[in-house]
Design a protein around this motif. Structure first.
Motif, PDB file in Angstrom:
ATOM      1  N   GLU A  41      31.902 -14.355 -17.495  1.00 61.58           N
ATOM      2  CA  GLU A  41      31.480 -13.445 -16.424  1.00 61.58           C
ATOM      3  C   GLU A  41      30.390 -14.074 -15.567  1.00 61.58           C
ATOM      4  O   GLU A  41      30.423 -13.994 -14.334  1.00 61.58           O
ATOM      5  CB  GLU A  41      30.980 -12.140 -17.039  1.00 61.58           C
ATOM      6  N   ILE A 103      42.810  -6.211  -9.765  1.00 60.51           N
ATOM      7  CA  ILE A 103      41.902  -5.607 -10.734  1.00 60.51           C
ATOM      8  C   ILE A 103      41.830  -6.532 -11.943  1.00 60.51           C
ATOM      9  O   ILE A 103      42.848  -6.821 -12.567  1.00 60.51           O
ATOM     10  CB  ILE A 103      42.418  -4.213 -11.182  1.00 60.51           C
ATOM     11  N   ASP A 104      40.631  -6.995 -12.246  1.00 64.38           N
ATOM     12  CA  ASP A 104      40.428  -7.852 -13.416  1.00 64.38           C
ATOM     13  C   ASP A 104      39.646  -7.041 -14.441  1.00 64.38           C
ATOM     14  O   ASP A 104      38.425  -6.975 -14.399  1.00 64.38           O
ATOM     15  CB  ASP A 104      39.664  -9.118 -13.019  1.00 64.38           C
ATOM     16  N   SER A 105      40.381  -6.402 -15.343  1.00 64.55           N
ATOM     17  CA  SER A 105      39.763  -5.467 -16.282  1.00 64.55           C
ATOM     18  C   SER A 105      40.394  -5.609 -17.658  1.00 64.55           C
ATOM     19  O   SER A 105      41.271  -6.444 -17.864  1.00 64.55           O
ATOM     20  CB  SER A 105      39.925  -4.025 -15.779  1.00 64.55           C
ATOM     21  N   SER A 120      36.387  -2.270 -16.325  1.00 61.17           N
ATOM     22  CA  SER A 120      36.034  -3.475 -15.582  1.00 61.17           C
ATOM     23  C   SER A 120      34.710  -4.037 -16.083  1.00 61.17           C
ATOM     24  O   SER A 120      33.936  -3.349 -16.753  1.00 61.17           O
ATOM     25  CB  SER A 120      35.942  -3.145 -14.088  1.00 61.17           C
ATOM     26  N   SER A 121      34.433  -5.297 -15.747  1.00 64.97           N
ATOM     27  CA  SER A 121      33.132  -5.896 -16.098  1.00 64.97           C
ATOM     28  C   SER A 121      32.047  -5.510 -15.090  1.00 64.97           C
ATOM     29  O   SER A 121      30.865  -5.743 -15.334  1.00 64.97           O
ATOM     30  CB  SER A 121      33.251  -7.427 -16.152  1.00 64.97           C
ATOM     31  N   ASP A 122      32.443  -4.912 -13.962  1.00 62.80           N
ATOM     32  CA  ASP A 122      31.467  -4.477 -12.959  1.00 62.80           C
ATOM     33  C   ASP A 122      30.760  -3.204 -13.429  1.00 62.80           C
ATOM     34  O   ASP A 122      31.365  -2.347 -14.087  1.00 62.80           O
ATOM     35  CB  ASP A 122      32.150  -4.226 -11.616  1.00 62.80           C
ATOM     36  N   SER A 140      27.961  -7.075  -7.903  1.00 63.79           N
ATOM     37  CA  SER A 140      28.456  -8.028  -8.899  1.00 63.79           C
ATOM     38  C   SER A 140      27.820  -9.379  -8.617  1.00 63.79           C
ATOM     39  O   SER A 140      28.350 -10.197  -7.864  1.00 63.79           O
ATOM     40  CB  SER A 140      29.992  -8.117  -8.827  1.00 63.79           C
ATOM     41  N   ASN A 413      30.150   0.525 -17.447  1.00 60.31           N
ATOM     42  CA  ASN A 413      31.157  -0.275 -16.760  1.00 60.31           C
ATOM     43  C   ASN A 413      32.085   0.634 -15.960  1.00 60.31           C
ATOM     44  O   ASN A 413      32.381   1.758 -16.378  1.00 60.31           O
ATOM     45  CB  ASN A 413      31.983  -1.077 -17.763  1.00 60.31           C
ATOM     46  N   GLN A 414      32.538   0.116 -14.826  1.00 64.46           N
ATOM     47  CA  GLN A 414      33.508   0.879 -14.044  1.00 64.46           C
ATOM     48  C   GLN A 414      34.811   1.020 -14.829  1.00 64.46           C
ATOM     49  O   GLN A 414      35.242   0.086 -15.507  1.00 64.46           O
ATOM     50  CB  GLN A 414      33.786   0.185 -12.714  1.00 64.46           C
TER      51      GLN A 414
END
Length: 470
Positions: A41, A103-105, A120-122, A140, A413-414
């Protein structure tokens, strides 16, 4: 016009391609090291999704695109060149579309437990008052970000994407009975600093566990109860912070077979059911046992703490049961105290009656070990509520009341909910021959979207459904 043509020719030349590819390679090497030492990340935010790296990729795209245009019209002998460069252009376009709209989740699947929440990592900050409910997406970034956004009487000041915590002592508005202390517990092999507090506003609790040893932090007025008597039962008055003295205890059994304990002195008499509650009880008109919920009295049975190691701390004093001597020991902590377990010794580092310990976050560069962050795993947001600065930390929701208004803050996290469910039926992991190093992973899942269907997910064989790839 002549200048534009010169620029186009320069960008389409091999020399420019070599330069930009070299820069691209340096970025990849740097990003690989950052990912290895600081986590994927952090590397994404610092390198792979940074503006300079995006510019390098854009220049590579233009280099390939212009090089292709300069070799038009089509020539059969350059067919391989066209196919290769067209493939690269499509790859860049696909990557750009995925970056903008993708979407990277992650989706956590527990065995036989349907799941449909993608995380998500956000990060996002959620807060709620009696008047407002706000969800705010946080930047981010790999470094602290000044936000300075106002929401009526709440101001979001700063976001720390990677942080650790250190102890800070602040003035307490509560009385001395809500004291706090720090200790050092050590032997020849290990040393551990422990901070405990009776103050609800502190980040530290009144108990801790170190392996088989249980540590209990109690009001300092409780210490004479341990020091002056070896009696098994102690009745503590939490309102006046004293123990009831000259008590006699009588065990009885009710007609229904419940064992009760009657505690009596010259001033009062109370009934307890130790197996039911530490609070006293009374018998109502229907001859049923009822707990005195508002009573300040508490029954403490020391026999419950003699079989295993238990350390009781009262600020500047301590007590414990010595199995070798078969009695309770009570000592002051003016000097180092030797404990009867594994050569441990106890030292008082700090005791405060008017101050409380809190964990303050501070900026760090994350450090990764065995694919886990050993430093920088905390996220924190600084907010100001009616002139009061507070820190909201990941995994630790903040709930309080100020001037009669309730507040709730959460840093999380989102996440979004899928319109279908996935259930893990079976997970398989293969190892390299002769080692415990994982070689491959396989998941057998059930997808329920009106109808159920079975899927086998493994390397190069993802599950694709409604535009998402798992």
């Amino acid at each position: 016009m002549e200048t534009i043509k010169k620029i186009e020719k320069f960008i389409g030349e091999v020399r420019f391609a070599v330069i930009i590819i070299s820069i691209f390679t340096v970025y990849l090497i740097y990003g690989t090291f950052m990912e290895s030492y600081h986590g994927a990340e952090y590397a994404n935010r610092l390198v792979y999704k940074s503006a300079p790296f995006m510019l390098v990729q854009l220049l590579m795209f233009f280099s390939i695109f212009i090089a292709t245009l300069l070799r038009l019209p089509f020539r059969k002998r350059l067919a391989g060149f066209y196919v290769l460069h067209l493939g690269l252009l499509l790859l860049f376009i696909g990557s750009f579309v995925s970056y903008i709209a993708g979407i990277d989740s992650s989706l956590t699947l527990e065995p036989n437990n349907p799941s449909q929440w993608v995380v998500s990592s956000d990060a996002e900050l959620y807060f709620k008052t009696s008047k407002n409910e706000v969800t705010m997406k946080l930047p981010s970034d790999y470094k602290p970000v000044e936000i300075n956004k106002d929401f009526e009487n709440i101001k979001v000041i700063k976001f720390l994407p990677y942080a650790d915590e250190k102890i800070s002592w602040e003035k307490s508005e509560l009385s001395e009975r809500y004291h706090s202390s720090s200790y050092q517990l050590f032997n020849d092999m290990v040393s551990e600093d422990i901070t405990l507090s009776l103050n609800d506003k502190s980040d530290f609790k009144s108990s801790a566990n170190l392996g088989p040893l249980s540590i209990h932090y109690l009001p300092n007025g409780f210490f004479p109860c341990f020091k002056e008597s070896q009696s098994d039962h102690i009745v503590w008055d939490s309102l006046n912070q004293v123990c009831l003295k000259n008590l006699t205890f009588e065990k009885k059994t009710t007609p229904t077979g419940i064992e009760i304990l009657k505690a009596t002195n010259e001033k009062q008499s109370e009934i307890f059911v130790p197996k039911l509650s530490p609070l006293p009880i009374f018998i109502d008109e229907n001859e049923k046992l009822k707990i005195k919920e508002i009573s300040p009295l508490r029954l403490f049975s020391r026999s419950l703490f003699t079989k295993k190691p238990h350390l009781f701390l009262f600020g500047k004093t301590t007590s414990y049961y010595d199995q070798d001597e078969e009695k309770w020991i009570a000592k002051d902590l003016n000097e180092i105290v030797e404990l009867p377990w594994m050569g441990f010794q106890l030292k008082l580092l700090r005791h405060e009656d008017k101050m409380l310990p809190i964990n303050l976050p501070y900026e760090v560069t994350p450090i990764q070990d065995n694919n886990e962050l050993i430093s920088g795993a905390t996220r924190a947001v600084k907010v100001n509520v009616e002139g009061r600065d507070l820190w909201v930390k990941s995994g630790k929701p903040l709930k309080f009341s100020l001037n009669g208004t309730p507040y709730y803050f959460s840093l999380r996290n989102q996440a979004f909910k899928l319109p279908y469910q996935l259930t893990l039926d079976r997970f398989k992991m293969n190892f390299d021959p002769g080692t415990k190093k994982p070689a491959s992973y396989e998941s057998f899942v059930t997808l329920f979207d009106g109808d159920s269907s079975k899927h086998h997910i493994y390397m190069n064989n993802p599950l694709k459904h409604e535009g998402l790839t798992f």
